[in-house]
Design a protein around this motif. Structure first.
Motif, PDB file in Angstrom:
ATOM      1  N   THR A 136       2.785   4.709   0.601  1.00 34.86           N
ATOM      2  CA  THR A 136       3.332   5.630   1.694  1.00 34.86           C
ATOM      3  C   THR A 136       4.273   6.622   1.093  1.00 34.86           C
ATOM      4  OG1 THR A 136       3.898   5.404   4.162  1.00 34.86           O
ATOM      5  CG2 THR A 136       5.053   3.958   2.780  1.00 34.86           C
TER       6      THR A 136
ATOM      7  N   SER B  57       2.020   2.746   8.339  1.00 35.18           N
ATOM      8  CA  SER B  57       0.658   2.944   8.343  1.00 35.18           C
ATOM      9  C   SER B  57       0.139   1.884   8.792  1.00 35.18           C
ATOM     10  CB  SER B  57       0.244   3.129   6.796  1.00 35.18           C
ATOM     11  OG  SER B  57      -1.096   3.148   6.749  1.00 35.18           O
TER      12      SER B  57
ATOM     13  N   ARG C 291      -5.666   4.226  -2.795  1.00 38.08           N
ATOM     14  CA  ARG C 291      -4.970   4.453  -1.572  1.00 38.08           C
ATOM     15  C   ARG C 291      -3.493   5.303  -1.948  1.00 38.08           C
ATOM     16  NH1 ARG C 291      -5.455   0.232   2.933  1.00 38.08           N
ATOM     17  NH2 ARG C 291      -5.197   2.189   3.975  1.00 38.08           N
TER      18      ARG C 291
ATOM     19  N   ASN D 136      -7.697   8.762  -2.849  1.00 38.21           N
ATOM     20  CA  ASN D 136      -9.032   8.416  -3.052  1.00 38.21           C
ATOM     21  C   ASN D 136      -9.392   8.435  -4.757  1.00 38.21           C
ATOM     22  OD1 ASN D 136      -9.693   7.926  -0.370  1.00 38.21           O
ATOM     23  ND2 ASN D 136     -10.097   9.986  -0.007  1.00 38.21           N
TER      24      ASN D 136
ATOM     25  N   ILE E 257       0.752  -1.338   0.134  1.00 42.26           N
ATOM     26  CA  ILE E 257       0.078   0.007   0.073  1.00 42.26           C
ATOM     27  C   ILE E 257       1.068   1.137   0.222  1.00 42.26           C
ATOM     28  CG2 ILE E 257      -1.788   1.249   1.291  1.00 42.26           C
ATOM     29  CD1 ILE E 257      -2.688  -1.438   2.304  1.00 42.26           C
TER      30      ILE E 257
ATOM     31  N   ARG F 240      -5.117  10.351   1.770  1.00 43.47           N
ATOM     32  CA  ARG F 240      -5.197   9.294   0.864  1.00 43.47           C
ATOM     33  C   ARG F 240      -5.809  10.009  -0.423  1.00 43.47           C
ATOM     34  NH1 ARG F 240      -1.633   4.918   1.640  1.00 43.47           N
ATOM     35  NH2 ARG F 240      -1.885   4.573   4.042  1.00 43.47           N
TER      36      ARG F 240
END
Ligand code: PGA
Ligand code: ZN
Length: 563
Positions: free
Chosen positions: A20, A39, A62, A54, A18, A52
């Protein structure tokens, strides 16, 4: 001191795949530091908010490109030319630039990325390893030592495979084991557990952090299987090693009840408290994190009153590394230990405030990773430098966890070497020809192998405080809470400016500062310092916090100091 020349962030991936933020900072002298922010997965509802993108068409919504831009175009440029060792002032600037209570405007992920790089840059600029810089700067511990580790072995809840409800089933070494022995024990038990699971025909794949996610009948079975495993190793259960659990109770809380596999009917808070007492009696579970949902305050208070004198009742989502929440929890006796995750609050200075308050109040401090971690080992130096009693970095498995355990090994060697140097310096003068050659030529590696250094003899007020806790009759059946590897005496001539972080959160409902203003520092410098009278005084006046909005300040004086 070398001023900040440039700050630049980019999007990278965490251990879960994800996005970061990775952030670099260059000093004027050309040297640079870098950090990556972690996170969470079981994120507390009162944490500072990550920003984020979105955007459903990118990185499954993300992405963090907006937050990255906020670093590159809003936060970073305001810090150019600033002294990286003025952490509090710099963090206050970040907080004010964001202007929201929960850091949602520019993103807590953007803000903590910058704050962490500033701390690392301060250490670099002071030519100190980060943990020594933190110790000298904040003086929260007289001695440097390796904290005790909370190792996660089995995962459930949001980290697991939906087999078990409890998020982490943990082992905690007794403090008579030094760090290498504790690590050896954790690796031995972790490896043996796989064999035991295979032998029983249970699933032995791993969850988010690298802990096993076996298909057991209920949560109690996980404790049983860990104890069975320990018994198959050379270690003695409830003597060398104890058990802990991160319940992350919000994840199984529905309509005022707690739903666990162990019982067909949901538990009331009262019944859940009884369950915890039975875990302590049956399995020596003396560490319980997030025992109840974060707003179930009455249940927290009753459990702490009931078993808090002999158990660590740890607030993670309950406290979210918030000074305000920790202050209230200490006053109301909701728990007795705080889990510290810098990204929950958003700046290093606010994190330090929480650690300071907790230590002054006799609480245990556990510095923790997040499940969405990276190989960044920032939290290791933070734990050692502040004298945290515990760390929680997951199982001894997977790169992002191993990076932390390996950093602890490096620091352990360095502390052993420092102790060796102190011991050598204290030797009475001898004629050169009879000086022991091994001491004359000790390298860090040799020092590590030297078994004769017993550094626990160094007097330490904190240790004294901890040993008072351990004299409680029931705590004697739990691990010795004293620190296993105290090594150095404080540097009598610290070379960094002492700083006591006193950050003022932005008041709810206030207007955020205009981020387009060219000179925020000029504006801040005009605020009289006596407007901070509510706050704990910094050790050194030259580093007074700058307070833009004194009406938004909270009283952060420790409740103990009020007594
Ligand atoms: P996280 O949880 O997934 O939010 O990092 C870790 C923990 O609860 O301790
Ligand atoms: Zn937790």
């Amino acid at each position: 001191m070398s001023p900040i020349q440039q700050i630049y962030a980019r999007e990278v991936l965490d251990a879960r795949g994800i996005p970061t933020i990775e952030c670099s900072l260059w000093l004027d002298d050309g040297r640079s530091v870098m950090t990556t922010v972690p996170s969470g997965t079981s994120t507390g509802k009162y944490e500072a908010k990550e920003l984020r993108d979105n955007d459903p068409n990118r990185m499954v919504g993300r992405g963090v490109l907006k937050a990255v831009n906020n670093v590159n175009f809003i936060l970073g440029p305001q810090l150019i030319g600033k002294d990286p060792t003025n952490q509090t002032d710099n963090d206050q600037l970040l907080v004010n630039l964001d202007g929201s209570r929960d850091k949602s405007k520019l993103g807590a992920n953007a803000i903590i990325a910058v704050s962490q790089t500033i701390l690392k840059a301060g250490a670099l600029s002071s030519n100190l390893p980060l943990y020594k810089y933190i110790q000298q700067k904040y003086q929260l511990t007289n001695t440097l030592s390796i904290p005790n580790c909370v190792f996660n072995l089995i995962e459930g809840g949001k980290h697991g495979a939906e087999n078990l409800d409890i998020q982490e089933f943990e082992i905690i070494p007794a403090s008579h084991l030094n760090y290498p022995d504790a690590l050896n024990m954790a690796v031995t038990i972790y490896t043996k557990l796989r064999e035991v699971l295979i032998m029983k025909g249970a699933i032995h794949s791993t969850g988010l952090n690298g802990g096993y996610t076996p298909n057991l009948f209920n949560n109690t079975d996980a404790f049983e299987i860990i104890i069975e495993t320990i018994k198959a190793t050379p270690y003695t259960f409830a003597q060398d090693v104890f058990l802990g659990a991160d319940m992350s109770a919000s994840s199984f809380y529905e309509n005022g009840k707690y739903i666990l596999k162990d019982k067909s009917q949901p538990y009331s808070a009262n019944e859940l408290a009884k369950y915890y007492k039975s875990l302590k009696e049956l399995y020596h579970v003396f560490y319980i994190e997030d025992a109840f949902q974060e707003d179930d305050v009455k249940a927290w208070k009753e459990l702490t009153l009931d078993i808090g004198s002999t158990s660590m009742i740890v607030g993670d989502s309950l406290l979210v590394t918030s000074l305000e929440k920790t202050t209230k929890a200490i006053q109301d006796k909701l728990c007795n230990s705080v889990l510290v995750k810098p990204n929950q609050t958003g700046t290093v200075s606010e994190t330090i405030q929480v650690i300071k308050l907790a230590k002054e109040s006799g609480w245990q401090v556990i510095v923790s990773h997040r499940s969405g971690g990276t190989i960044d080992d920032f939290v290791v130096d933070l734990a050692v430098g502040t004298g945290a009693q515990y760390v929680k970095f997951g199982p001894p498995n997977r790169g992002e966890r191993i990076a932390k355990y390996n950093r602890l090994s490096t620091i352990y060697s360095e502390l052993q070497y420092d102790a060796q140097q102190v011991a050598t310096a204290q030797q009475p003068e001898m004629p050169a020809q009879i000086q022991p050659t091994d001491l004359q030529t000790a390298t860090p590696i040799q020092a590590e192998l030297t078994q004769s250094i017993h550094i626990n003899d160094v007097p330490n007020p904190l240790q004294q405080q901890i040993s008072e806790i351990t004299t409680d009759p029931m705590i004697n059946s739990s691990p010795d809470l004293s620190q296993p590897t105290t090594v150095t005496t404080p540097d009598p001539n610290p070379i960094v400016n002492l700083e006591q972080s006193t950050i003022t959160p932005v008041n709810v409902g206030q207007t955020a500062p205009n981020t387009n203003q060219p000179s925020v520092s000029t504006q801040m410098a005009s605020v009289p310092q006596q407007q901070t009278t509510n706050q704990t005084q910094p050790i050194e006046n030259s580093n007074q916090p700058v307070v833009l909005n004194p009406e938004g300040s909270v009283n952060i004086t420790s409740p103990l100091e009020n007594n």
